[in-house]
Design a protein around this motif. Structure first.
Motif, PDB file in Angstrom:
ATOM      1  N   GLY A  87      59.041  18.787 -29.786  1.00  0.00           N
ATOM      2  CA  GLY A  87      58.471  18.128 -28.602  1.00  0.00           C
ATOM      3  C   GLY A  87      59.496  17.548 -27.646  1.00  0.00           C
ATOM      4  N   GLY A  88      60.594  17.076 -28.176  1.00  0.00           N
ATOM      5  CA  GLY A  88      61.638  16.478 -27.350  1.00  0.00           C
ATOM      6  C   GLY A  88      62.988  16.646 -28.034  1.00  0.00           C
ATOM      7  N   ILE A  89      64.009  16.175 -27.334  1.00  0.00           N
ATOM      8  CA  ILE A  89      65.398  16.317 -27.766  1.00  0.00           C
ATOM      9  C   ILE A  89      65.662  15.496 -29.039  1.00  0.00           C
ATOM     10  N   LEU A  90      66.323  16.096 -30.034  1.00  0.00           N
ATOM     11  CA  LEU A  90      66.584  15.384 -31.295  1.00  0.00           C
ATOM     12  C   LEU A  90      68.055  15.068 -31.540  1.00  0.00           C
ATOM     13  N   ILE A  91      68.917  16.036 -31.283  1.00  0.00           N
ATOM     14  CA  ILE A  91      70.341  15.759 -31.489  1.00  0.00           C
ATOM     15  C   ILE A  91      71.030  15.955 -30.148  1.00  0.00           C
ATOM     16  N   THR A  92      71.734  14.914 -29.702  1.00  0.00           N
ATOM     17  CA  THR A  92      72.267  14.928 -28.332  1.00  0.00           C
ATOM     18  C   THR A  92      73.230  13.777 -28.123  1.00  0.00           C
ATOM     19  N   PRO A  93      74.173  13.956 -27.241  1.00  0.00           N
ATOM     20  CA  PRO A  93      74.938  12.792 -26.821  1.00  0.00           C
ATOM     21  C   PRO A  93      74.046  11.876 -25.979  1.00  0.00           C
ATOM     22  N   LEU A  94      74.298  10.594 -25.977  1.00  0.00           N
ATOM     23  CA  LEU A  94      73.775   9.715 -24.933  1.00  0.00           C
ATOM     24  C   LEU A  94      74.981   9.481 -24.034  1.00  0.00           C
ATOM     25  N   PRO A  95      74.871   9.859 -22.761  1.00  0.00           N
ATOM     26  CA  PRO A  95      76.086  10.020 -21.953  1.00  0.00           C
ATOM     27  C   PRO A  95      76.893   8.742 -21.744  1.00  0.00           C
ATOM     28  N   GLY A  96      76.268   7.565 -21.927  1.00  0.00           N
ATOM     29  CA  GLY A  96      77.023   6.328 -21.771  1.00  0.00           C
ATOM     30  C   GLY A  96      77.549   5.808 -23.095  1.00  0.00           C
ATOM     31  N   ALA A  97      77.205   6.507 -24.190  1.00  0.00           N
ATOM     32  CA  ALA A  97      77.572   6.005 -25.507  1.00  0.00           C
ATOM     33  C   ALA A  97      78.464   6.952 -26.298  1.00  0.00           C
ATOM     34  N   THR A  98      78.343   8.238 -26.031  1.00  0.00           N
ATOM     35  CA  THR A  98      78.916   9.220 -26.940  1.00  0.00           C
ATOM     36  C   THR A  98      80.122   9.927 -26.334  1.00  0.00           C
ATOM     37  N   ALA A  99      81.249   9.896 -27.051  1.00  0.00           N
ATOM     38  CA  ALA A  99      82.389  10.729 -26.668  1.00  0.00           C
ATOM     39  C   ALA A  99      82.028  12.169 -27.020  1.00  0.00           C
ATOM     40  N   LEU A 100      82.346  13.097 -26.123  1.00  0.00           N
ATOM     41  CA  LEU A 100      81.864  14.465 -26.279  1.00  0.00           C
ATOM     42  C   LEU A 100      82.891  15.370 -26.945  1.00  0.00           C
ATOM     43  N   LYS A 101      82.371  16.344 -27.701  1.00  0.00           N
ATOM     44  CA  LYS A 101      83.220  17.423 -28.206  1.00  0.00           C
ATOM     45  C   LYS A 101      82.559  18.725 -27.765  1.00  0.00           C
ATOM     46  N   PRO A 102      83.296  19.557 -27.026  1.00  0.00           N
ATOM     47  CA  PRO A 102      82.697  20.789 -26.509  1.00  0.00           C
ATOM     48  C   PRO A 102      82.121  21.649 -27.638  1.00  0.00           C
ATOM     49  N   GLY A 103      80.839  21.968 -27.549  1.00  0.00           N
ATOM     50  CA  GLY A 103      80.201  22.804 -28.568  1.00  0.00           C
ATOM     51  C   GLY A 103      79.422  22.017 -29.593  1.00  0.00           C
ATOM     52  N   SER A 104      79.518  20.693 -29.563  1.00  0.00           N
ATOM     53  CA  SER A 104      78.769  19.891 -30.522  1.00  0.00           C
ATOM     54  C   SER A 104      77.621  19.160 -29.831  1.00  0.00           C
ATOM     55  N   ALA A 105      76.449  19.200 -30.472  1.00  0.00           N
ATOM     56  CA  ALA A 105      75.301  18.446 -29.951  1.00  0.00           C
ATOM     57  C   ALA A 105      75.426  16.968 -30.347  1.00  0.00           C
ATOM     58  N   THR A 106      76.447  16.655 -31.043  1.00  0.00           N
ATOM     59  CA  THR A 106      76.867  15.307 -31.455  1.00  0.00           C
ATOM     60  C   THR A 106      75.912  14.595 -32.410  1.00  0.00           C
ATOM     61  N   ARG A 107      75.133  13.600 -31.957  1.00  0.00           N
ATOM     62  CA  ARG A 107      74.467  12.698 -32.906  1.00  0.00           C
ATOM     63  C   ARG A 107      72.955  12.615 -32.683  1.00  0.00           C
ATOM     64  N   PRO A 108      72.240  12.146 -33.723  1.00  0.00           N
ATOM     65  CA  PRO A 108      70.777  12.106 -33.615  1.00  0.00           C
ATOM     66  C   PRO A 108      70.261  11.050 -32.644  1.00  0.00           C
ATOM     67  N   PHE A 109      69.167  11.369 -31.990  1.00  0.00           N
ATOM     68  CA  PHE A 109      68.456  10.407 -31.150  1.00  0.00           C
ATOM     69  C   PHE A 109      67.702   9.443 -32.081  1.00  0.00           C
ATOM     70  N   PHE A 110      67.141   8.391 -31.503  1.00  0.00           N
ATOM     71  CA  PHE A 110      66.448   7.359 -32.278  1.00  0.00           C
ATOM     72  C   PHE A 110      65.318   7.953 -33.126  1.00  0.00           C
TER      73      PHE A 110
END
Ligand code: ATP
Ligand code: MG
Length: 645
Positions: free
Chosen positions: A414-437
């Protein structure tokens, strides 16, 4: 070593969620889901407030309910409640296929159109619980139709306008729709799509349909069946401009949507009212760091879940300005996306890796000649984004200024599950990074053992879960349990593989079915594909396994070269050497087939199961190909296949 992209200082200053907030909220969301979601559910307007929050069981007879005793209406949340504060603000910016064709629709105007259609639908006998199939191009009326269904309590099922009459008929029959809403013709890339004619053909085998509403888009010549077919414009003009939204239970169905079918026969995914809207709105706000007045553009089609959650429901529930694009990225030329960004001063841009890769092929010039200075944030969804494409997107499109949110999710979620939050997460190209709440990913091995630390495994999700999750497969609850909860009892199995690194970041490696086992080494196809795409002459690549006498499985790569590059034996050797150097000898492709095109679903995903069959030399049994965008691609691949053993 992967390059790390910290949150840019400028971006951090205004961001809604910083690292500390992310950690606090995340911990609370998984440790105290009732408290957390009980609060965040209040972002919606409830007719009758809920007293219960979470009621979920992933075991036994799987049951998922959120806010179950509350009542609300989705359309009222997306429209009516904004009228007092932002009635005259733009809700939808519509950009037509023709670059000279665009318009702004305010919340008040949209509300009126939705009320009119709601009344017209009620006059046609549509009531709560009825199914309505929507087969429309990307025009404002698509959003109007969705919201009118939600308003009267009908369950919509959108079928992408690119689907054939057969595919449409199958989806109408599966849910017994009594009404179809379509247009005379669609317009994409200057070409007309015969939507009404397709509906006529489909309805030859669909007995449930009593009425068809037809929007006039092109004015093309079509056949109207007396008594069954009605012009949208006539019905709307006659209908009253106000309508009292139906009071719906939080767990009443909102829509059915069939998955894209990259792995098999599409499933009728059912989403409900309260939890879905809460989750779509919340993820839209925080993942895209949406601020009042931002111009937000998601390039998906409303025929896909991305269009449901992130063109219509999430943004409108938030009172956002959402851009809806009728056309294609390459018409009139390959700089269209960036021209539209400049024309409407788009701040947030969300697209798919397939679009990025195809635009990369055209070179930087065509991007660089546009300004794009309004852009603040970029997003990606649909497939793993290769680091190469990520870096290009970041550098060329975003001028090294815009964070990229690589959002992993599914129709089912239904919605996004694993994603950076752009003001919180340092990015790595190719990684969806961390889980949403609320999202609790687990890595599991083939036997179902939960793996800790930095590992690769099958991606599962554990309770408590999030309110936007699908509730069932329409009409087949047993298949729902079987498909998602039986492989690893007590867990939702995503079907995707992933790697978790030492920072706890997730890297989606592709579908588990696509993992190949070369001489005992398990390898995600995405990794080999990324290596190939990193070669300057390669535009796109798809990798599958095939039976290999010595290694068990060999690596079979389909490679599309960038415009103007010649496929030569020398280049073939060069690519093998390249992958060997990038990943290691174990990953060197055994066979490389030059492929001018790859078989894709109409949402642009590579259909690896078809490529696997061709690689196995088993092309007689390709399975369900109804969602294939261009069947001729497959014929060419079969003809030039490399394994004829
Ligand atoms: P079907 O389930 O019918 O085979 P599908 O899985 O392609 O079709 P969707 O629900 O549209 O249907 O796509 C979800 C899938 O897309 C995910 O399971 C994952 O494989 C892939 N995906 C989506 N976003 C990402 C992403 N950001 N990174 C990696 N993979 C992604
Ligand atoms: Mg899927």
């Amino acid at each position: 070593m992967t390059e790390l992209f910290p949150v840019p200082t400028e971006f951090a200053k205004q961001a809604l969620i910083d690292e500390k907030t992310y950690q606090e909220w995340y911990d609370r969301s998984v440790n105290d889901p009732d408290g957390f979601w009980g609060e965040h559910g209040k972002r919606l307007d409830w007719i009758k407030p809920y007293s219960k929050v979470k009621d979920v069981s992933y075991s036994g007879d799987v049951s998922i309910k959120w806010f179950a005793d509350g009542t609300l209406n989705v359309a009222a949340n997306c429209l009516d409640r904004h009228l007092a504060t932002r009635g005259d603000q733009t809700a939808i910016i519509w950009e037509g296929d023709d670059p000279n064709d665009s318009k702004h629709v305010t919340y008040r105007e949209l509300h009126e159109q939705v009320c009119r259609l709601s009344n017209a639908m009620v006059d046609l006998g549509i009531k709560k619980g009825d199914r309505v199939t929507i087969y429309l191009p990307m025009i404002v009326e698509a959003a109007v139709a969705m919201l009118a269904c939600a308003r009267v309590g009908a369950i919509h099922s959108i079928v992408f306008g690119g689907f054939s009459p057969d595919a449409l008929a199958g989806r109408i029959q599966d849910c017994d729709s009594s009404l179809v809403i379509t247009a005379d013709e669609g317009l994409r890339g200057g070409r007309k799509v015969p939507l009404k004619a397709n509906v006529d053909k489909a309805l030859e085998t669909c007995w449930s349909v009593k009425n068809v509403i037809v929007v006039k888009r092109t004015g093309g010549n079509i056949h109207m069946v007396t008594g069954r077919d009605h012009w949208y414009e006539d019905l709307s003009a006659k209908a009253a401009p106000t309508h009292t939204a139906e009071e719906m239970n939080a767990e009443d169905p909102l829509f059915i949507l069939y998955t894209s079918g990259s792995t098999g026969k599409p499933k009728g995914v059912l989403h409900t009212t309260g939890g879905y809207l809460c989750y779509a709105a919340m993820t839209h706000q925080y993942v895209f760091d949406y601020h009042d007045g931002d111009v937000y553009w998601c390039t998906a089609d409303v025929g896909w879940v991305t269009g449901h959650s992130y063109i219509v429901y999430g943004p409108l529930a938030n009172g956002a300005i959402t851009l809806m694009f009728e056309g294609i990225p390459t018409y009139p030329d390959a700089s269209r996306f960036w021209q539209v960004v400049d024309k409407h001063k788009v701040n947030i841009f969300y697209t798919a890796p397939t679009a990025i890769r195809s635009l990369m092929r055209e070179g930087e010039e065509i991007v660089k000649k546009t300004s794009r200075s309004s852009l603040r944030l970029l997003g990606s969804v649909g497939e793993p984004i290769n680091p190469e494409a990520w870096l290009w997107y970041h550098r060329v499109v975003g001028d090294n200024r815009c964070p990229i949110v690589d959002t992993w999710w599914q129709t089912e979620t239904g919605g996004i599950l694993i994603t950076p939050l752009p003001g919180a997460t340092a990015l790595k190209p190719g990684s969806a990074t961390r889980p949403f709440f609320g999202v609790k990913p687990l890595m599991v091995d083939a036997e179902g053992k939960v793996l800790e630390g930095a590992v690769e495994g099958n991606l599962c999700l554990a309770e408590p879960g999030w309110p936007g999750q699908m509730r069932t497969i329409y009409g087949d609850h047993e298949r729902f349990g079987q498909t998602y909860f039986s492989t690893y009892p007590g867990l939702y199995f995503t079907g995707d593989g992933a790697r978790r690194d030492t920072d706890g970041y997730y890297w989606i490696t592709g579908r588990v079915d696509d993992v190949i086992n070369v001489s005992g080494h398990r390898m995600g196809t995405a990794e080999v594909e990324s290596a190939l795409v990193a070669h300057p002459k390669v535009a796109e690549a798809a990798v599958v396994g095939y039976p290999h006498e010595i290694k068990g499985q060999g690596i079979y790569a389909y490679v599309t070269l960038i415009q103007g590059e010649e496929p030569t034996e020398e280049l073939r050797k060069e690519l093998v050497g390249w992958v060997r150097k990038e990943i290691g000898p174990i990953a060197s492709p055994d066979l490389i087939q030059w492929s001018p095109g790859l078989p894709k679903t109409r949402s642009g995903k590579i259909m690896r199961r078809i490529l696997r069959k061709i690689a196995e030399n088993e092309f007689g049994a390709l399975g369900d190909t109804s969602t294939l965008a261009d069947p001729t691609v497959v014929e060419d691949l079969i003809e030039n296949r490399m394994n004829r053993g």
